[in-house]
Design a protein around this motif. Structure first.
Motif, PDB file in Angstrom:
ATOM      1  N   PRO A 170       0.832  -1.200   0.000  1.00 59.50           N
ATOM      2  CA  PRO A 170       0.000   0.000   0.000  1.00 59.50           C
ATOM      3  C   PRO A 170       0.870   1.256   0.000  1.00 59.50           C
ATOM      4  O   PRO A 170       2.006   1.224   0.455  1.00 59.50           O
ATOM      5  N   PRO A 171       0.369   2.336  -0.597  1.00 61.07           N
ATOM      6  CA  PRO A 171      -1.011   2.546  -1.047  1.00 61.07           C
ATOM      7  C   PRO A 171      -1.265   2.194  -2.511  1.00 61.07           C
ATOM      8  O   PRO A 171      -2.341   2.505  -3.020  1.00 61.07           O
ATOM      9  N   LEU A 172      -0.310   1.569  -3.207  1.00 60.93           N
ATOM     10  CA  LEU A 172      -0.496   1.290  -4.627  1.00 60.93           C
ATOM     11  C   LEU A 172      -0.207  -0.170  -4.929  1.00 60.93           C
ATOM     12  O   LEU A 172       0.866  -0.680  -4.601  1.00 60.93           O
ATOM     13  N   ALA A 173      -1.172  -0.830  -5.567  1.00 59.09           N
ATOM     14  CA  ALA A 173      -0.982  -2.191  -6.058  1.00 59.09           C
ATOM     15  C   ALA A 173      -1.018  -2.159  -7.583  1.00 59.09           C
ATOM     16  O   ALA A 173      -1.869  -1.487  -8.175  1.00 59.09           O
ATOM     17  N   VAL A 174      -0.085  -2.860  -8.209  1.00 56.35           N
ATOM     18  CA  VAL A 174      -0.010  -2.921  -9.671  1.00 56.35           C
ATOM     19  C   VAL A 174       0.074  -4.384 -10.083  1.00 56.35           C
ATOM     20  O   VAL A 174       0.954  -5.112  -9.615  1.00 56.35           O
ATOM     21  N   TYR A 175      -0.846  -4.806 -10.959  1.00 54.07           N
ATOM     22  CA  TYR A 175      -0.909  -6.197 -11.402  1.00 54.07           C
ATOM     23  C   TYR A 175      -0.776  -6.275 -12.925  1.00 54.07           C
ATOM     24  O   TYR A 175      -1.216  -5.379 -13.651  1.00 54.07           O
ATOM     25  N   GLN A 176      -0.181  -7.365 -13.371  1.00 54.16           N
ATOM     26  CA  GLN A 176       0.054  -7.572 -14.797  1.00 54.16           C
ATOM     27  C   GLN A 176      -1.151  -8.229 -15.458  1.00 54.16           C
ATOM     28  O   GLN A 176      -1.758  -9.150 -14.917  1.00 54.16           O
ATOM     29  N   LEU A 177      -1.487  -7.759 -16.669  1.00 53.44           N
ATOM     30  CA  LEU A 177      -2.521  -8.365 -17.497  1.00 53.44           C
ATOM     31  C   LEU A 177      -1.936  -8.757 -18.843  1.00 53.44           C
ATOM     32  O   LEU A 177      -1.021  -8.110 -19.349  1.00 53.44           O
ATOM     33  N   ASP A 178      -2.503  -9.811 -19.442  1.00 53.85           N
ATOM     34  CA  ASP A 178      -2.070 -10.197 -20.779  1.00 53.85           C
ATOM     35  C   ASP A 178      -3.099  -9.818 -21.839  1.00 53.85           C
ATOM     36  O   ASP A 178      -2.957 -10.165 -23.003  1.00 53.85           O
ATOM     37  N   LYS A 179      -4.146  -9.083 -21.430  1.00 53.08           N
ATOM     38  CA  LYS A 179      -5.143  -8.559 -22.367  1.00 53.08           C
ATOM     39  C   LYS A 179      -5.527  -7.149 -21.943  1.00 53.08           C
ATOM     40  O   LYS A 179      -5.445  -6.796 -20.772  1.00 53.08           O
ATOM     41  N   VAL A 180      -5.962  -6.377 -22.927  1.00 49.41           N
ATOM     42  CA  VAL A 180      -6.433  -5.018 -22.657  1.00 49.41           C
ATOM     43  C   VAL A 180      -7.920  -5.084 -22.334  1.00 49.41           C
ATOM     44  O   VAL A 180      -8.702  -5.692 -23.069  1.00 49.41           O
ATOM     45  N   LEU A 181      -8.319  -4.466 -21.237  1.00 47.44           N
ATOM     46  CA  LEU A 181      -9.708  -4.508 -20.786  1.00 47.44           C
ATOM     47  C   LEU A 181     -10.533  -3.458 -21.532  1.00 47.44           C
ATOM     48  O   LEU A 181     -10.852  -2.387 -21.013  1.00 47.44           O
ATOM     49  N   VAL A 182     -10.878  -3.779 -22.769  1.00 45.05           N
ATOM     50  CA  VAL A 182     -11.718  -2.875 -23.563  1.00 45.05           C
ATOM     51  C   VAL A 182     -13.111  -2.842 -22.943  1.00 45.05           C
ATOM     52  O   VAL A 182     -13.726  -3.894 -22.750  1.00 45.05           O
ATOM     53  N   PRO A 183     -13.648  -1.673 -22.608  1.00 43.44           N
ATOM     54  CA  PRO A 183     -14.970  -1.617 -21.967  1.00 43.44           C
ATOM     55  C   PRO A 183     -16.055  -2.168 -22.880  1.00 43.44           C
ATOM     56  O   PRO A 183     -16.020  -1.985 -24.097  1.00 43.44           O
ATOM     57  N   SER A 184     -17.015  -2.822 -22.284  1.00 43.93           N
ATOM     58  CA  SER A 184     -18.139  -3.342 -23.060  1.00 43.93           C
ATOM     59  C   SER A 184     -18.941  -2.203 -23.669  1.00 43.93           C
ATOM     60  O   SER A 184     -19.625  -2.387 -24.683  1.00 43.93           O
ATOM     61  N   GLU A 185     -18.852  -1.004 -23.072  1.00 42.36           N
ATOM     62  CA  GLU A 185     -19.571   0.148 -23.619  1.00 42.36           C
ATOM     63  C   GLU A 185     -19.052   0.519 -25.001  1.00 42.36           C
ATOM     64  O   GLU A 185     -19.772   1.165 -25.777  1.00 42.36           O
ATOM     65  N   PHE A 186     -17.819   0.124 -25.325  1.00 39.64           N
ATOM     66  CA  PHE A 186     -17.271   0.417 -26.646  1.00 39.64           C
ATOM     67  C   PHE A 186     -17.746  -0.583 -27.700  1.00 39.64           C
ATOM     68  O   PHE A 186     -17.855  -0.239 -28.874  1.00 39.64           O
TER      69      PHE A 186
END
Length: 249
Positions: A170-186
Motif C-alpha cells: 500500500p497505497p499502490l498495487a499494480v498487477y500484470q494483465l495479458d489482455k487489454v480490458l476494452v470496456p463493453s460500452e465500446f
C-alpha cells in the motif's frame, strides 16, 4: 626484593578506557535514505514490457493523476497494467477507431480508486468501479472471480487472468494483465430507450404526420374544381340545345 604492583589490575583499568576511546573515534553508520515518492512510470519502466501502457498513461495524464493521489492522499489505488503483448494482440484498428475521449476512458478502465491485495480481489463485491465514466457520469465496472488462488477479471467484453503482482505494498498495487480490458460500452452500445427515441414528425397543422383514413380525400372530393365547372357547362349547353330544337320544330 622490591615490591611490584600487580599488572592485571592496571590492565583491567586501561582496557575499558581503550574501548570507549575507540568507539568515540569511529564514524557512526549513515541512516538509511528515506524512500522517494511513488512513481507509476518508474515502477512500470523497471519491468521493461509496458512501453505502450506507459505511453498512454503519459499522453492522457492518467499517470500523473495516479502519482498525485497515492502520494498526497490517504486513498490507495490499484492499477491493472496490460503488457506490450496485450496491446499488440488487440484486433487490427481497435485503437485507431477510438477518439481521444475513448482512449482516456480505456486507460482509466484499468485504474481502480482503492487499494486491493490479491486476496481481496478473490472475494471482492462486483462490479468494482473504475476511474472511467460514461458521457452521463455513469461509472464503468469490472467483475472479479477467484478460484484456487487464481483471479480472473472481466470488462464485459474481455476476460483475462491477473498473473503477476508488480507492486503489492500500500497505497499502490499494480498487477500484470495479458489482455487489454476494452470496456463493453465500446463494443456493445446500449439500445436507445423510449425517452431517447425521436418523436413522430408533425404535420403543418400540428397533428401527427402519420396518415389515417380521416386524412384521405373522399371520392366525392377527389374531382378538381375546374373539372366540375367544365362538366356543369357541358350539361347546361346540352339543355339549351334541346330547348332550341323543340322551339324550332
Amino acid at each position: 626484593m622490591a615490591h611490584q604492583k600487580p599488572l592485571p589490575l592496571i590492565l583491567l583499568s586501561i582496557i575499558p578506557l581503550f574501548f570507549i576511546l575507540t568507539q568515540a573515534q569511529s564514524p557512526t553508520a549513515p541512516a538509511p535514505a528515506p524512500a522517494g515518492p511513488i512513481d507509476i512510470f518508474a515502477i512500470l519502466k523497471k519491468e521493461g514490457q509496458y512501453n505502450t501502457f506507459i505511453k498512454f498513461l503519459n499522453e492522457s495524464q492518467v499517470g500523473n493523476q495516479i502519482n498525485n493521489q497515492v502520494n498526497n492522499s490517504n486513498q490507495g489505488m490499484t492499477v491493472l497494467a496490460p503488457s506490450d503483448n496485450a496491446f499488440n494482440n488487440l484486433p487490427s484498428g481497435t485503437l485507431n477507431q477510438l477518439n481521444d475521449q475513448q482512449k482516456v476512458q480505456l486507460i482509466l478502465n484499468h485504474v481502480i480508486p482503492k487499494f486491493y491485495t490479491f486476496d481481496d480481489l478473490q472475494t471482492v463485491s462486483n462490479p468494482v468501479r473504475t476511474q472511467a465514466t460514461g458521457p452521463k457520469g455513469e461509472p464503468f465496472g469490472l467483475n472479479f472471480t477467484g478460484n484456487n488462488n487464481q483471479v480472473n477479471v472481466s470488462s464485459g467484453s474481455v476476460v483475462t487472468n491477473i498473473y503477476n503482482a508488480i507492486r503489492k505494498d500500500p497505497p499502490l498495487a499494480v498487477y500484470q494483465l495479458d489482455k487489454v480490458l476494452v470496456p463493453s460500452e465500446f463494443t456493445d452500445p446500449k439500445a436507445p430507450s423510449s425517452d431517447d427515441a425521436p418523436a413522430p414528425a408533425k404535420a403543418k397543422n400540428g397533428t401527427s404526420g402519420d396518415k389515417t383514413t380521416a386524412d384521405e380525400p373522399s371520392p366525392a372530393s377527389s374531382t378538381k374544381p375546374n373539372d366540375a365547372k367544365r362538366i356543369s357547362g357541358g350539361i347546361l349547353g346540352l339543355i339549351c340545345g334541346v330547348f332550341l330544337m323543340g322551339t324550332l320544330s
